[in-house]
Design a protein around this motif. Structure first.
Motif, PDB file in Angstrom:
ATOM      1  N   LEU A 192       0.829  -1.199   0.000  1.00 42.90           N
ATOM      2  CA  LEU A 192       0.000   0.000   0.000  1.00 42.90           C
ATOM      3  C   LEU A 192       0.871   1.259   0.000  1.00 42.90           C
ATOM      4  CD1 LEU A 192      -2.981   0.907   0.150  1.00 42.90           C
ATOM      5  CD2 LEU A 192      -2.755   0.912   2.621  1.00 42.90           C
ATOM      6  N   ASN A 193       1.869   1.286   0.869  1.00 43.75           N
ATOM      7  CA  ASN A 193       2.726   2.469   0.976  1.00 43.75           C
ATOM      8  C   ASN A 193       3.475   2.754  -0.316  1.00 43.75           C
ATOM      9  OD1 ASN A 193       1.946   2.729   3.646  1.00 43.75           O
ATOM     10  ND2 ASN A 193       3.809   1.846   4.477  1.00 43.75           N
ATOM     11  N   PHE A 194       4.198   1.760  -0.818  1.00 39.98           N
ATOM     12  CA  PHE A 194       5.014   1.983  -2.007  1.00 39.98           C
ATOM     13  C   PHE A 194       4.156   2.056  -3.275  1.00 39.98           C
ATOM     14  CE2 PHE A 194       8.314  -0.139   0.741  1.00 39.98           C
ATOM     15  CZ  PHE A 194       9.031   1.016   0.988  1.00 39.98           C
ATOM     16  N   GLY A 195       3.064   1.300  -3.293  1.00 35.89           N
ATOM     17  CA  GLY A 195       2.178   1.325  -4.457  1.00 35.89           C
ATOM     18  C   GLY A 195       1.541   2.681  -4.652  1.00 35.89           C
ATOM     19  N   THR A 196       1.070   3.270  -3.563  1.00 36.29           N
ATOM     20  CA  THR A 196       0.443   4.592  -3.637  1.00 36.29           C
ATOM     21  C   THR A 196       1.436   5.639  -4.110  1.00 36.29           C
ATOM     22  OG1 THR A 196      -1.039   3.976  -1.830  1.00 36.29           O
ATOM     23  CG2 THR A 196      -0.833   6.318  -2.307  1.00 36.29           C
ATOM     24  N   GLU A 197       2.649   5.557  -3.600  1.00 36.69           N
ATOM     25  CA  GLU A 197       3.663   6.539  -3.966  1.00 36.69           C
ATOM     26  C   GLU A 197       4.178   6.339  -5.392  1.00 36.69           C
ATOM     27  OE1 GLU A 197       7.851   8.442  -2.328  1.00 36.69           O
ATOM     28  OE2 GLU A 197       7.110   6.626  -1.386  1.00 36.69           O
ATOM     29  N   ALA A 198       4.315   5.097  -5.818  1.00 40.04           N
ATOM     30  CA  ALA A 198       5.008   4.807  -7.082  1.00 40.04           C
ATOM     31  C   ALA A 198       4.091   4.705  -8.293  1.00 40.04           C
ATOM     32  CB  ALA A 198       5.799   3.505  -6.936  1.00 40.04           C
ATOM     33  N   ASP A 199       2.770   4.717  -8.108  1.00 42.86           N
ATOM     34  CA  ASP A 199       1.901   4.436  -9.244  1.00 42.86           C
ATOM     35  C   ASP A 199       2.123   5.369 -10.432  1.00 42.86           C
ATOM     36  OD1 ASP A 199       0.637   6.592  -8.005  1.00 42.86           O
ATOM     37  OD2 ASP A 199      -1.375   5.850  -8.385  1.00 42.86           O
ATOM     38  N   ASP A 200       2.431   6.630 -10.176  1.00 41.28           N
ATOM     39  CA  ASP A 200       2.671   7.577 -11.267  1.00 41.28           C
ATOM     40  C   ASP A 200       4.104   8.090 -11.332  1.00 41.28           C
ATOM     41  OD1 ASP A 200      -0.010   7.663 -12.226  1.00 41.28           O
ATOM     42  OD2 ASP A 200      -0.545   8.953 -10.542  1.00 41.28           O
ATOM     43  N   THR A 201       4.950   7.653 -10.403  1.00 38.81           N
ATOM     44  CA  THR A 201       6.276   8.270 -10.314  1.00 38.81           C
ATOM     45  C   THR A 201       7.454   7.327 -10.501  1.00 38.81           C
ATOM     46  OG1 THR A 201       6.340   7.932  -7.920  1.00 38.81           O
ATOM     47  CG2 THR A 201       5.408  10.020  -8.690  1.00 38.81           C
ATOM     48  N   ASN A 202       7.251   6.028 -10.247  1.00 39.24           N
ATOM     49  CA  ASN A 202       8.396   5.119 -10.251  1.00 39.24           C
ATOM     50  C   ASN A 202       7.999   3.777 -10.867  1.00 39.24           C
ATOM     51  OD1 ASN A 202      10.500   3.326  -9.507  1.00 39.24           O
ATOM     52  ND2 ASN A 202      11.044   4.645  -7.787  1.00 39.24           N
ATOM     53  N   PRO A 203       8.208   3.612 -12.166  1.00 39.72           N
ATOM     54  CA  PRO A 203       7.775   2.383 -12.841  1.00 39.72           C
ATOM     55  C   PRO A 203       8.441   1.106 -12.309  1.00 39.72           C
ATOM     56  CG  PRO A 203       8.957   3.835 -14.377  1.00 39.72           C
ATOM     57  CD  PRO A 203       8.791   4.581 -13.101  1.00 39.72           C
ATOM     58  N   VAL A 204       9.669   1.215 -11.820  1.00 41.43           N
ATOM     59  CA  VAL A 204      10.364   0.032 -11.295  1.00 41.43           C
ATOM     60  C   VAL A 204       9.691  -0.445 -10.016  1.00 41.43           C
ATOM     61  CG1 VAL A 204      12.552  -0.857 -10.386  1.00 41.43           C
ATOM     62  CG2 VAL A 204      12.563   0.680 -12.362  1.00 41.43           C
ATOM     63  N   VAL A 205       9.451   0.480  -9.095  1.00 38.80           N
ATOM     64  CA  VAL A 205       8.787   0.115  -7.841  1.00 38.80           C
ATOM     65  C   VAL A 205       7.337  -0.295  -8.113  1.00 38.80           C
ATOM     66  CG1 VAL A 205       8.014   0.966  -5.582  1.00 38.80           C
ATOM     67  CG2 VAL A 205      10.312   1.510  -6.400  1.00 38.80           C
TER      68      VAL A 205
END
Length: 195
Positions: free
Chosen positions: A105-118
Motif C-alpha cells: 500500500l505504501n510503495f504502491g500509492t507513492e510509485a503508481d505515477d512516479t516510479n515504474p520500477v517500484v
C-alpha cells in the motif's frame, strides 16, 4: 557473506523501515546515514544512488512481509484455517507486521505515477498475494473442504482489495474497527463456501 555484502545488507535493513514509514521521496540519504552511522562515501560504495537503495528497501520490506505471512500460514492444518490465518495476519493495521505499515500500500500509492520500477515490484507482489489465496482455495476444493463452484479467482481479488482497503482505513482512523467488519465479512463468505 563478505564484509562488503554484510555492510550492504546492514544498510538495507536499516533503510527499509525508514523508506516504508516516510516514503521514497521524503527519505533522504542523510536519514539513512543517521540510522546506519555510515559516511556518505560508505553509502555510495554500496549503492550508486538513493533510487537503487530504495528498490532494495522495497524488496526487503516485501520479503519480510511475505516470509512472516507464509510462516504463519504453514502452521495451519486445513485450507480454511490457512485462509483465516491469512486474514488474521493482517487484522491489526494499527500495529502492522512490518514497520511503517503495508509496503504494498505504501510503495504502491507513492510509485503508481512516479516510479515504474517500484510500481512493477508492487504489482508482482499483489499478483503473488492473490495467487497464494487462489492456491489455498484450490487445495481446499481438491480436499473437499470448499464448494467446487466457488469462483476463487474473483474471491482472491475481492479479499485482497478488502484487506488493503481495511488497512488504509485503519491506519487513517488510528483504530481497527473497520478492519474487524471486513474480517467478519470475509470469514462469512468463506464459511458460506465451506462444505
Amino acid at each position: 557473506m563478505t564484509k562488503g555484502e554484510e555492510t550492504r545488507q546492514f544498510i538495507i535493513e536499516k533503510a527499509a523501515p525508514i523508506f516504508n514509514t516516510k516514503g521514497i521521496a521524503a527519505t533522504s540519504m542523510s536519514d539513512i546515514m543517521e540510522a546506519t552511522k555510515l559516511s556518505k562515501g560508505s553509502m555510495y560504495v554500496h549503492f550508486e544512488n538513493k533510487e537503487v537503495l530504495a528498490c532494495a528497501a522495497v524488496d526487503h520490506n516485501m520479503k519480510i512481509l511475505t516470509d512472516k505471512l507464509l510462516l504463519e500460514i504453514s502452521k495451519s492444518k486445513t485450507a480454511k484455517e490457512e485462509l483465516f490465518t491469512f486474514i488474521e495476519f493482517f487484522s491489526n493495521p494499527v500495529t502492522p507486521p512490518v514497520t511503517g505499515g503495508c509496503p504494498l500500500l505504501n510503495f504502491g500509492t507513492e510509485a503508481d505515477d512516479t516510479n515504474p520500477v517500484v510500481k512493477e515490484k508492487v504489482n508482482s507482489a499483489i499478483k503473488f498475494s492473490q495467487q497464494v489465496i487462489q492456491n489455498i482455495i484450490s487445495k481446499g476444493i481438491e480436499n473437499k473442504e470448499f464448494n467446487p463452484e466457488w469462483n476463487y479467482t474473483e474471491f482472491a481479488t475481492v479479499m485482497f482489495a478488502m484487506m488493503e482497503g481495511g488497512h488504509l482505513i485503519s491506519r487513517m482512523s488510528g483504530n481497527n474497527d473497520k478492519m474487524k467488519v471486513i474480517i467478519k465479512t470475509l470469514k462469512k463468505i468463506i464459511e458460506e463456501n465451506t462444505l
